[in-house]
Enzyme design. Structure first.
Site, short mmCIF file in Angstrom:
data_model
loop_
_atom_site.label_atom_id
_atom_site.label_comp_id
_atom_site.label_asym_id
_atom_site.label_seq_id
_atom_site.Cartn_x
_atom_site.Cartn_y
_atom_site.Cartn_z
N GLY A 241 -23.84 97.93 -99.27
CA GLY A 241 -23.22 96.64 -99.00
C GLY A 241 -22.64 96.64 -97.39
N ALA A 242 -22.45 97.49 -96.74
CA ALA A 242 -22.15 97.39 -95.36
C ALA A 242 -23.40 97.00 -94.47
CB ALA A 242 -21.52 98.75 -94.93
N GLY B 13 12.02 86.06 -86.76
CA GLY B 13 11.97 85.07 -87.80
C GLY B 13 10.91 84.06 -87.84
N GLY B 14 11.15 82.75 -88.12
CA GLY B 14 10.06 81.93 -88.31
C GLY B 14 9.30 81.80 -86.72
#
Length: 495
Positions: A385-386, A150-151
């Site tokens: 771009g790499a 959960g949280g």
């Protein structure tokens, strides 16, 4: 204080106090707020005694240096977090910030204490708030030594390093029972959120260990590599390095065939001090490698493409792994060493739909933002771009070195020729012309000497000289100060 060790041992787990004693140097742990009690009266809670509200907090030493530690005690009310339980953890974190020391949390809890309602939720909120305050000021380490659901998962999620343990860790937003009731799916806690799931698939875990004992040893080892607070300068440790052996090995690593893969760890281990590589997220995004190493006894952060996995391409997972590690190193002034062998960002609809543009942008942002000393070594391929993203000179690398056979271009020769000579490729009579164009592209466009002429490569070096160059460069950059920061509160990283 008497602890219910047998109850925990029956579950195949160590007790909270045993965990703390294994983690800290012998006899150094001092407990704080042992007398804290909950103040809930709903659903019969006024009749329940919950010693130290289910969490042991305090401070001690690891490898002779101070740390703050807390451990949830599953034998007491399932380690559930109520208002005072959360307050103890939050206060400990605040004290660690003020005292400038790492904080280590050992999570083993059934979740929020339902009887306390919003007070329990408020307890989590207080912890999260202190986690964010601590981020970049002190290292935060989470050990998932039982259920964390959960949280509760978001406190570890904010921290810097998460350790998981086989057959012990259970970490998920919603457990198997909720999954079954909502999605009509039968799944075990191990398959939903066990250590292997988070180490290999989700990327939540940074270290997966076979046992709790191994886990605490690895935490102690990690703390020897990282500064203990922002501004902390770790002293250089003694080191071993066999230069002749490493120089011979490094010349034999790259395959003759440029399409063939190899393990970039072999290169890393030829450059750093012997047996000093501490890899992080080893099983996740295997097309890249990140971790800490020592060079002449000093810690550096290492980022590398790994051609052994998916040819070393950058995909969404690798981008996230690299960017987060860069930002950690920059937060604590750990120099960055990048080894590049990347054919590009991965193509195809699957990664485009996952958001490779957004994820890949994180790498560019993180490298550009980082002001620590930044060294880059281009081993083989650096395309498109790499090439830019992997700590090129354009993103602020202080020194960029390339091996003689490095290839730097928009794309490889085959792809370039398919675009530039599309018509000629259809004509069998022009095969010789196409072949000549391909050779010309390789010799005149892809060569690192062109990039060196333009000032994008600091120097072209032989593989056997790599360590010497790195040592000299980091030595020169040791007192680097970055001053060209525009006026702003903070940037907006593409999350």
């Amino acid at each position: 204080m008497e602890y219910n060790l047998e109850k925990q041992h029956a579950k195949g787990k160590l007790h909270a106090i045993e965990r703390i004693n294994l983690l800290c140097d012998k006899g150094t742990f001092v407990e704080t707020y042992q007398g804290v009690k909950h103040n809930c009266t709903s659903f019969g809670m006024d009749k329940k005694d919950i010693p130290y509200d289910g969490v042991i907090t305090g401070f001690g030493k690891i490898n002779g240096r101070k740390v703050a530690v807390y451990a949830q005690d599953f034998t007491i009310q399932g380690g559930s977090l109520g208002h005072m339980h959360g307050r103890k953890i939050a206060d400990l974190t605040k004290m660690a910030i003020d005292a400038r020391c790492p904080v280590i949390g050992i999570n083993d809890s059934g979740g929020a204490r339902i009887q306390e309602g919003v007070e329990a939720l408020g307890g989590y909120g207080n912890v999260f708030n202190q986690n964010v305050r601590a981020s970049g000021a002190i290292p935060q380490i989470s050990i998932i030594a039982g259920p964390c659901a959960g949280g509760a998962v978001y406190s570890p999620g904010i921290t810097d390093f998460i350790f998981t343990v086989d057959k012990v860790t259970q970490m998920f937003i919603t457990g198997p029972k909720v999954v079954k009731s909502v999605m009509f799916m039968d799944i075990s806690a191990e398959d939903l959120g066990g250590a292997s799931i988070h180490a290999q698939k989700s990327g939540v875990s940074h270290f997966r260990c076979d046992s709790e004992k191994e886990c605490y040893e690895e935490v102690r080892r990690l703390l020897d590599y990282i500064p203990h607070y922002f501004g902390d300068k770790l002293p250089a440790k003694e080191f071993k390095f066999n230069a002749k052996k490493a120089e011979k090995r490094i010349n034999e690593i790259l395959p003759e065939n440029p399409r063939q893969g190899y393990d970039v760890r072999d290169v890393i281990n030829c450059v750093i001090d012997e047996d000093s590589f501490l890899e992080i997220m080893k099983e996740f995004a295997i097309n890249c490698v990140v971790g800490f190493g020592k060079i002449e006894g000093r810690t550096v952060g290492i980022v590398a493409n790994n051609p052994k996995g998916l040819g070393g391409v950058l995909d969404c997972d690798a981008s996230d792994k690299i960017a987060r590690f860069i930002r950690y190193c920059d937060s604590f002034d750990i120099p960055l060493l990048t080894f590049v062998d990347v054919p590009g960002f991965i193509p195809g609809p699957q990664e485009e739909q996952k958001g490779i543009i957004r994820h890949g942008a994180k790498v560019i942002y993180a490298y550009s933002e980082a002001t620590v000393p930044k060294l880059t070594v281009i081993l083989r391929k650096a395309y498109g771009g790499a090439y830019i993203a992997m700590c090129s000179k354009h993103l602020g690398a202080d020194f960029v070195y390339a091996w003689p056979k490095a290839e730097i271009a928009v794309m490889g020769a085959e792809g370039a020729i398919e675009i530039l000579f599309a018509k000629e490729l259809k004509d069998p009579n022009k095969a010789a012309e196409v072949q000549a164009a391909s050779e010309k592209y390789k010799n005149e466009i892809m060569t690192p000497y062109i990039a060196a002429e333009r000032g994008y490569i600091t120097e072209i070096i032989n593989p056997e000289d790599t360590r010497k160059r790195i040592v000299a460069s980091f030595d020169f950059l040791e007192t680097k100060i970055f001053t060209n920061k525009p006026l702003k509160k903070h940037g907006n990283i593409p999350l």
